[in-house]
Scaffold this motif. Structure first.
Motif, mmCIF file in Angstrom:
data_model
loop_
_atom_site.group_PDB
_atom_site.id
_atom_site.type_symbol
_atom_site.label_atom_id
_atom_site.label_comp_id
_atom_site.label_asym_id
_atom_site.label_seq_id
_atom_site.Cartn_x
_atom_site.Cartn_y
_atom_site.Cartn_z
ATOM 1 N N SER A 7 0.841 -1.190 0.000
ATOM 2 C CA SER A 7 0.000 0.000 0.000
ATOM 3 C C SER A 7 0.876 1.241 0.000
ATOM 4 C CB SER A 7 -0.924 0.011 1.226
ATOM 5 O OG SER A 7 -0.160 0.041 2.418
ATOM 6 N N GLY A 8 0.261 2.374 -0.301
ATOM 7 C CA GLY A 8 0.969 3.641 -0.200
ATOM 8 C C GLY A 8 1.488 4.200 -1.506
ATOM 9 N N GLY A 9 1.307 3.478 -2.595
ATOM 10 C CA GLY A 9 1.768 4.005 -3.872
ATOM 11 C C GLY A 9 0.940 5.191 -4.314
ATOM 12 N N GLY A 10 1.411 5.875 -5.347
ATOM 13 C CA GLY A 10 0.677 7.015 -5.856
ATOM 14 C C GLY A 10 1.501 7.833 -6.813
ATOM 15 N N LEU A 11 1.035 9.061 -7.034
ATOM 16 C CA LEU A 11 1.692 9.991 -7.954
ATOM 17 C C LEU A 11 2.418 11.059 -7.146
ATOM 18 C CD1 LEU A 11 2.096 11.173 -10.825
ATOM 19 C CD2 LEU A 11 -0.086 12.374 -10.493
ATOM 20 N N VAL A 12 3.668 11.315 -7.507
ATOM 21 C CA VAL A 12 4.462 12.319 -6.805
ATOM 22 C C VAL A 12 5.332 13.037 -7.822
ATOM 23 C CG1 VAL A 12 6.312 10.679 -6.275
ATOM 24 C CG2 VAL A 12 5.988 12.697 -4.828
ATOM 25 N N GLN A 13 5.647 14.281 -7.542
ATOM 26 C CA GLN A 13 6.519 15.041 -8.435
ATOM 27 C C GLN A 13 7.977 14.669 -8.186
ATOM 28 O OE1 GLN A 13 5.524 19.213 -7.814
ATOM 29 N NE2 GLN A 13 4.176 19.175 -9.598
ATOM 30 N N ALA A 14 8.784 14.860 -9.205
ATOM 31 C CA ALA A 14 10.212 14.607 -9.076
ATOM 32 C C ALA A 14 10.779 15.408 -7.911
ATOM 33 C CB ALA A 14 10.922 14.974 -10.370
#
Length: 119
Positions: A7-14
């Motif tokens: 769990s805990g995945g997602g979209l993040v900026q560089a």
């Protein structure tokens, strides 16, 4: 029956950070070597990090050394991967897996969690 759930995945900026976690049922992480692996689109699955079953010795792929940290919470029976300074090339599905003391390879695998790093 052993089950690993990430769990805990997602979209993040560089440049950002993300923490993913793996919870187990049917086994105790402290009795197994636990690893994180990832598979990027069009690439082979690759090793990211591992933590040993006893004293928790950690090993990292060169590509993540100094940016990622693997840890284990014995009370919660979870293994986490803290990912800092994320880069677009870290985009992948991340899997946790466990390896028994006498096993030649990782025995149990989770279903994976998607981590996407935008530039």
């Amino acid at each position: 029956q052993v089950q690993l759930v990430e769990s805990g995945g997602g979209l993040v900026q560089a440049g950002g950070s993300l923490r993913i976690s793996c919870a187990a049922s049917g086994l105790t992480f402290s009795n197994y070597k636990t690893g994180w692996f990832r598979r990027a689109p069009g690439k082979e699955r690759e090793f990211v990090a591992s933590i040993s079953w006893n004293i928790g010795t950690t090993v990292y792929a060169d590509s993540v050394k100094g940016r990622f940290t693997i840890s284990r919470d014995n009370a919660k029976n979870t293994v986490a991967l803290q990912m800092n300074s994320l880069q677009p090339e870290d985009t992948a599905v991340y899997y946790c897996a466990t390896k028994g003391l006498f096993s030649a390879s990782y025995d149990y695998w989770g279903q994976g969690t998607q981590v996407t790093v935008s530039s």
